[in-house]
Design a protein around this motif. Structure first.
Motif, mmCIF file in Angstrom:
data_model
loop_
_atom_site.group_PDB
_atom_site.id
_atom_site.type_symbol
_atom_site.label_atom_id
_atom_site.label_comp_id
_atom_site.label_asym_id
_atom_site.label_seq_id
_atom_site.Cartn_x
_atom_site.Cartn_y
_atom_site.Cartn_z
ATOM 1 N N ALA A 87 23.415 51.223 82.932
ATOM 2 C CA ALA A 87 23.646 49.885 83.470
ATOM 3 C C ALA A 87 22.483 49.452 84.356
ATOM 4 N N VAL A 88 22.002 50.361 85.192
ATOM 5 C CA VAL A 88 20.874 50.043 86.066
ATOM 6 C C VAL A 88 19.610 49.842 85.245
ATOM 7 N N GLU A 89 19.388 50.704 84.269
ATOM 8 C CA GLU A 89 18.207 50.557 83.418
ATOM 9 C C GLU A 89 18.234 49.230 82.667
ATOM 10 N N SER A 90 19.399 48.854 82.155
ATOM 11 C CA SER A 90 19.518 47.594 81.424
ATOM 12 C C SER A 90 19.245 46.403 82.332
ATOM 13 N N ALA A 91 19.679 46.510 83.586
ATOM 14 C CA ALA A 91 19.491 45.407 84.524
ATOM 15 C C ALA A 91 18.025 45.191 84.866
ATOM 16 N N THR A 92 17.207 46.236 84.726
ATOM 17 C CA THR A 92 15.795 46.132 85.072
ATOM 18 C C THR A 92 14.894 46.020 83.855
ATOM 19 N N ALA A 93 15.488 46.071 82.627
ATOM 20 C CA ALA A 93 14.687 45.964 81.410
ATOM 21 C C ALA A 93 14.081 44.564 81.309
ATOM 22 N N GLU A 94 12.842 44.508 80.890
ATOM 23 C CA GLU A 94 12.136 43.232 80.784
ATOM 24 C C GLU A 94 12.056 42.806 79.323
ATOM 25 N N ALA A 96 13.615 40.924 75.605
ATOM 26 C CA ALA A 96 14.598 41.320 74.598
ATOM 27 C C ALA A 96 14.297 42.681 74.005
ATOM 28 N N ALA A 97 13.013 43.022 73.901
ATOM 29 C CA ALA A 97 12.644 44.303 73.290
ATOM 30 C C ALA A 97 13.048 45.482 74.154
ATOM 31 N N GLY A 98 13.236 45.253 75.457
ATOM 32 C CA GLY A 98 13.543 46.358 76.341
ATOM 33 C C GLY A 98 15.003 46.515 76.672
ATOM 34 N N ARG A 99 15.855 45.674 76.096
ATOM 35 C CA ARG A 99 17.269 45.734 76.456
ATOM 36 C C ARG A 99 18.120 46.203 75.289
ATOM 37 N N SER A 100 19.280 46.752 75.619
ATOM 38 C CA SER A 100 20.238 47.217 74.619
ATOM 39 C C SER A 100 21.319 46.165 74.427
ATOM 40 N N PRO A 101 22.049 46.221 73.308
ATOM 41 C CA PRO A 101 23.183 45.312 73.131
ATOM 42 C C PRO A 101 24.199 45.493 74.249
ATOM 43 N N ARG A 102 24.886 44.425 74.578
ATOM 44 C CA ARG A 102 25.850 44.420 75.678
ATOM 45 C C ARG A 102 27.261 44.497 75.104
ATOM 46 N N PRO A 103 28.038 45.533 75.472
ATOM 47 C CA PRO A 103 29.396 45.643 74.933
ATOM 48 C C PRO A 103 30.349 44.628 75.534
ATOM 49 N N SER A 104 31.433 44.401 74.823
ATOM 50 C CA SER A 104 32.485 43.539 75.330
ATOM 51 C C SER A 104 33.283 44.257 76.420
ATOM 52 N N ARG A 105 33.708 45.487 76.141
ATOM 53 C CA ARG A 105 34.520 46.247 77.089
ATOM 54 C C ARG A 105 34.007 47.682 77.170
#
Length: 202
Positions: A87-94, A96-105
């Protein structure tokens, strides 16, 4: 026979790195697959090669290609701590190439307390308790734990729910929710996967 789930989104399972094949994630994978649901189960590095970067990469690989808000995640034991790092890594990813898909739940099941030793996975400690990052990492996240979990003696609601400002479902006598605690087959997990709301009904 269990009823066919009504929710049809893919499910990502993050099993405990210390778990047994008889634990509920393996049972749940079989039940969902039998119902025609897409199931992805993370495969962790071997203990002697495990590190935070490698485990985060395995988590991202498991979710690769899924649609934002189009899947659910269930994590067990130490994998819950890995999700907190993610979660922290995703929040700091720069970008679209650096982020993962976001789950619903997301359901975080039986996370060990921060002071509990994690053989070969001690690199997860301390797990970040970042409220804003966790909220951004999914549409909704819920905690689930036993009231007598020896790996989280303070209780999931107090140890994680309070600092993360999250709802927690506490199950009497559930221990660490392993097969040894009676949670090989776990109908409540299947029920959660088949409903659209976040609440986990034990």
């Amino acid at each position: 026979m269990p009823r066919r789930p009504t929710r049809t989104l893919p499910t990502v399972l993050l099993p405990s790195p210390f778990g047994a094949e008889q634990d509920w994630p393996q049972w749940l994978a079989g039940e969902l697959s039998s119902a025609g649901r897409e199931v992805r189960q993370a495969v962790w590095p071997e203990p002697e090669a495990a590190d935070l970067a490698g485990c985060l990469a395995a988590l991202r690989q498991c979710m690769a290609g899924l649609a934002d808000d189009g899947f659910d995640v269930l994590a067990h034991s130490a994998s819950c701590l890995l999700w907190l790092h993610h979660a922290v890594e995703s929040a700091t990813a720069e970008g679209a190439a650096g982020r993962s898909p976001r789950p619903s739940r997301v359901a975080l099941v039986a996370p060990p307390a921060p002071d509990q030793p994690l053989p070969a996975w001690d690199f997860l400690r301390p797990a970040p308790l970042a409220v804003d990052a966790l909220r951004r990492a999914a549409d909704g996240t819920v905690l689930v734990g036993g009231d007598n979990d020896r790996h989280c003696p303070g209780g999931v609601a107090q140890v994680y729910g309070a600092p993360l400002k999250m709802a927690a479902t506490v199950i009497a006598g559930a221990g660490s929710l392993t097969a040894a605690d009676g949670y090989g087959p776990w109908p409540a997990a299947l029920d959660w996967c088949g409903r659209d709301n976040l609440a986990f009904l034990a």
